[in-house]
Motif scaffolding. Structure first.
Motif, mmCIF file in Angstrom:
data_model
loop_
_atom_site.group_PDB
_atom_site.id
_atom_site.type_symbol
_atom_site.label_atom_id
_atom_site.label_comp_id
_atom_site.label_asym_id
_atom_site.label_seq_id
_atom_site.Cartn_x
_atom_site.Cartn_y
_atom_site.Cartn_z
ATOM 1 N N GLU A 164 0.823 -1.214 0.000
ATOM 2 C CA GLU A 164 0.000 0.000 0.000
ATOM 3 C C GLU A 164 0.855 1.262 0.000
ATOM 4 N N ARG A 165 1.911 1.275 0.800
ATOM 5 C CA ARG A 165 2.793 2.448 0.843
ATOM 6 C C ARG A 165 3.514 2.628 -0.498
ATOM 7 N N ILE A 166 3.949 1.516 -1.101
ATOM 8 C CA ILE A 166 4.604 1.590 -2.407
ATOM 9 C C ILE A 166 3.624 2.098 -3.459
ATOM 10 N N ALA A 167 2.373 1.651 -3.388
ATOM 11 C CA ALA A 167 1.363 2.092 -4.352
ATOM 12 C C ALA A 167 1.185 3.605 -4.297
ATOM 13 N N GLU A 168 1.165 4.164 -3.091
ATOM 14 C CA GLU A 168 1.053 5.618 -2.964
ATOM 15 C C GLU A 168 2.230 6.316 -3.640
ATOM 16 N N LEU A 169 3.447 5.829 -3.384
ATOM 17 C CA LEU A 169 4.634 6.462 -3.956
ATOM 18 C C LEU A 169 4.666 6.341 -5.474
ATOM 19 N N GLU A 170 4.276 5.198 -6.000
ATOM 20 C CA GLU A 170 4.275 5.030 -7.454
ATOM 21 C C GLU A 170 3.244 5.950 -8.110
ATOM 22 N N LEU A 171 2.117 6.159 -7.452
ATOM 23 C CA LEU A 171 1.109 7.067 -8.001
ATOM 24 C C LEU A 171 1.614 8.503 -7.999
ATOM 25 N N VAL A 172 2.386 8.877 -6.995
ATOM 26 C CA VAL A 172 2.967 10.219 -6.970
ATOM 27 C C VAL A 172 4.031 10.350 -8.057
ATOM 28 N N ARG A 173 4.837 9.329 -8.219
ATOM 29 C CA ARG A 173 5.944 9.382 -9.184
ATOM 30 C C ARG A 173 5.442 9.484 -10.619
ATOM 31 N N ASN A 174 4.454 8.683 -10.974
ATOM 32 C CA ASN A 174 3.920 8.705 -12.338
ATOM 33 C C ASN A 174 2.460 8.254 -12.278
ATOM 34 N N PRO A 175 1.531 9.183 -12.005
ATOM 35 C CA PRO A 175 0.134 8.806 -11.759
ATOM 36 C C PRO A 175 -0.504 7.972 -12.865
ATOM 37 N N SER A 176 -0.367 8.395 -14.103
ATOM 38 C CA SER A 176 -1.039 7.694 -15.200
ATOM 39 C C SER A 176 -0.487 6.289 -15.404
ATOM 40 N N PHE A 177 0.847 6.167 -15.396
ATOM 41 C CA PHE A 177 1.461 4.860 -15.624
ATOM 42 C C PHE A 177 1.188 3.925 -14.448
ATOM 43 N N ALA A 178 1.240 4.464 -13.226
ATOM 44 C CA ALA A 178 0.973 3.637 -12.050
ATOM 45 C C ALA A 178 -0.469 3.128 -12.067
ATOM 46 N N LYS A 179 -1.405 4.000 -12.428
ATOM 47 C CA LYS A 179 -2.803 3.573 -12.520
ATOM 48 C C LYS A 179 -2.955 2.482 -13.578
ATOM 49 N N TYR A 180 -2.294 2.659 -14.712
ATOM 50 C CA TYR A 180 -2.351 1.655 -15.786
ATOM 51 C C TYR A 180 -1.826 0.309 -15.294
ATOM 52 N N ARG A 181 -0.693 0.341 -14.581
ATOM 53 C CA ARG A 181 -0.101 -0.907 -14.095
ATOM 54 C C ARG A 181 -0.993 -1.578 -13.048
ATOM 55 N N LEU A 182 -1.636 -0.782 -12.200
ATOM 56 C CA LEU A 182 -2.547 -1.355 -11.212
ATOM 57 C C LEU A 182 -3.773 -1.963 -11.887
ATOM 58 N N LYS A 183 -4.270 -1.294 -12.916
ATOM 59 C CA LYS A 183 -5.395 -1.863 -13.668
ATOM 60 C C LYS A 183 -4.984 -3.167 -14.336
ATOM 61 N N GLU A 184 -3.777 -3.179 -14.879
ATOM 62 C CA GLU A 184 -3.259 -4.366 -15.549
ATOM 63 C C GLU A 184 -3.180 -5.545 -14.583
ATOM 64 N N ALA A 185 -2.877 -5.247 -13.317
ATOM 65 C CA ALA A 185 -2.770 -6.290 -12.292
ATOM 66 C C ALA A 185 -4.098 -6.540 -11.587
ATOM 67 N N ASP A 186 -5.159 -5.879 -12.068
ATOM 68 C CA ASP A 186 -6.490 -6.007 -11.469
ATOM 69 C C ASP A 186 -6.485 -5.562 -10.006
ATOM 70 N N GLU A 187 -5.714 -4.492 -9.721
ATOM 71 C CA GLU A 187 -5.595 -3.982 -8.354
ATOM 72 C C GLU A 187 -6.068 -2.535 -8.220
ATOM 73 N N TRP A 188 -6.409 -1.887 -9.325
ATOM 74 C CA TRP A 188 -6.724 -0.464 -9.262
ATOM 75 C C TRP A 188 -7.926 -0.172 -8.368
ATOM 76 N N GLU A 189 -8.996 -0.918 -8.498
ATOM 77 C CA GLU A 189 -10.184 -0.651 -7.688
ATOM 78 C C GLU A 189 -9.883 -0.793 -6.199
ATOM 79 N N THR A 190 -9.032 -1.755 -5.857
ATOM 80 C CA THR A 190 -8.664 -1.947 -4.454
ATOM 81 C C THR A 190 -7.995 -0.706 -3.886
ATOM 82 N N TYR A 191 -6.986 -0.183 -4.592
ATOM 83 C CA TYR A 191 -6.242 0.957 -4.060
ATOM 84 C C TYR A 191 -6.984 2.270 -4.256
ATOM 85 N N GLN A 192 -7.783 2.362 -5.276
ATOM 86 C CA GLN A 192 -8.618 3.551 -5.425
ATOM 87 C C GLN A 192 -9.568 3.671 -4.230
#
Length: 206
Positions: A164-192
Motif C-alpha cells: 500500500e505504501r509503495i502504491a502511494e509512492l508510485e502514483l505520486v511518481r507517475n500517476p497515469s502509468f501507475a494507474k495503468y499498471r494497477l489496472k493491468e494487475a487487477d488492483e486499481w479498484e482496491t487501491y482507489q
C-alpha cells in the motif's frame, strides 16, 4: 465525546480534511485519487506509525503473530527515486518476537524497472522478547547476532501494508502509468477505494 464520521455518510464534505489545495475545490466535490497524486509535488516525504492488530498473521505472512507496530517513512526525491523505510516490531502468538528495519528502493528514471515490478530491499532483523507497557513496547534482544539480507523483491510478494505504501509512492511518481499498471494487475479498484477518503496519503486531503 469525539464526533465520528458516519461510514454511510453520502456527503463527501463530511469525509474530507483540509489540505493545501482546498481553494481549488468547487462546492462539495472530492478530488480523485489520481489528481491528488498528480498535485503532490516532489520532493515528497511523510512518516506514519501504525499498530496493526487485525489479521496480522495474514498481512505479514505469518502463522501466529498478533501485533505489529511499524513506522513507515515514505519518500520520493527530486530525481523521482523511491525510498520506503519500515522499522518496527512483531510479536504475539507462538512465534519468536522480532524487531526489524527494511528499506525498499526503486531507482530514478531512466530505469529498466517498472511500477509494481521489482524493488531492491535491504533488511535487518533481530529476535528477542517484547513487553507491552502503557508507554509502548520494549524489546530485549536474544543472545544472537542480527540477520541481514539484500535482494530484489517483487511487489506482489511484499506484505500488504508495504504494498500500500509503495502504491502511494508510485502514483505520486507517475500517476497515469501507475494507474495503468494497477489496472493491468487487477488492483486499481482496491487501491482507489483505500486511498479515496484517506487523509494520510498524498500531500492533499480528499
Amino acid at each position: 465525546m469525539d464526533e465520528w464520521v458516519d461510514p454511510d455518510e453520502a456527503d463527501p464534505a463530511q469525509w474530507r480534511r483540509t489540505g493545501p489545495h482546498d481553494e481549488l475545490r468547487r462546492g462539495t466535490e472530492t478530488i480523485s485519487v489520481v489528481e491528488r497524486a498528480r498535485r503532490t509535488s516532489l520532493p515528497y516525504q511523510h512518516e506514519i506509525e501504525i499498530h496493526h492488530t487485525d489479521n496480522v498473521a495474514d498481512q505479514f505472512q505469518s502463522s501466529e503473530y498478533e501485533h505489529a507496530r511499524i513506522t513507515y517513512n515514505s519518500s520520493i526525491d527530486t530525481k523521482s527515486r523511491i525510498k520506503l523505510l519500515t522499522r518496527g516490531v512483531l510479536w504475539g502468538g507462538g512465534e519468536r518476537h522480532q524487531r526489524f528495519q527494511v528499506q525498499y528502493r526503486r531507482p530514478p528514471p531512466p530505469t529498466e524497472t517498472v511500477p509494481f515490478g521489482t524493488y531492491t530491499a535491504w533488511s535487518r532483523y533481530q529476535y528477542g522478547s517484547i513487553e507491552q507497557t502503557d508507554d509502548g513496547v520494549t524489546f530485549a534482544a536474544a543472545d544472537e547476532e542480527p540477520g541481514e539480507s539484500l535482494r530484489d523483491l517483487d511487489w506482489k510478494s511484499m506484505f500488504d501494508p508495504v504494498q500500500e505504501r509503495i502504491a502511494e509512492l508510485e502514483l505520486v511518481r507517475n500517476p497515469s502509468f501507475a494507474k495503468y499498471r494497477l489496472k493491468e494487475a487487477d488492483e486499481w479498484e482496491t487501491y482507489q477505494t483505500r486511498f479515496q477518503y484517506d487523509p494520510d496519503v498524498f500531500a492533499m486531503g480528499p
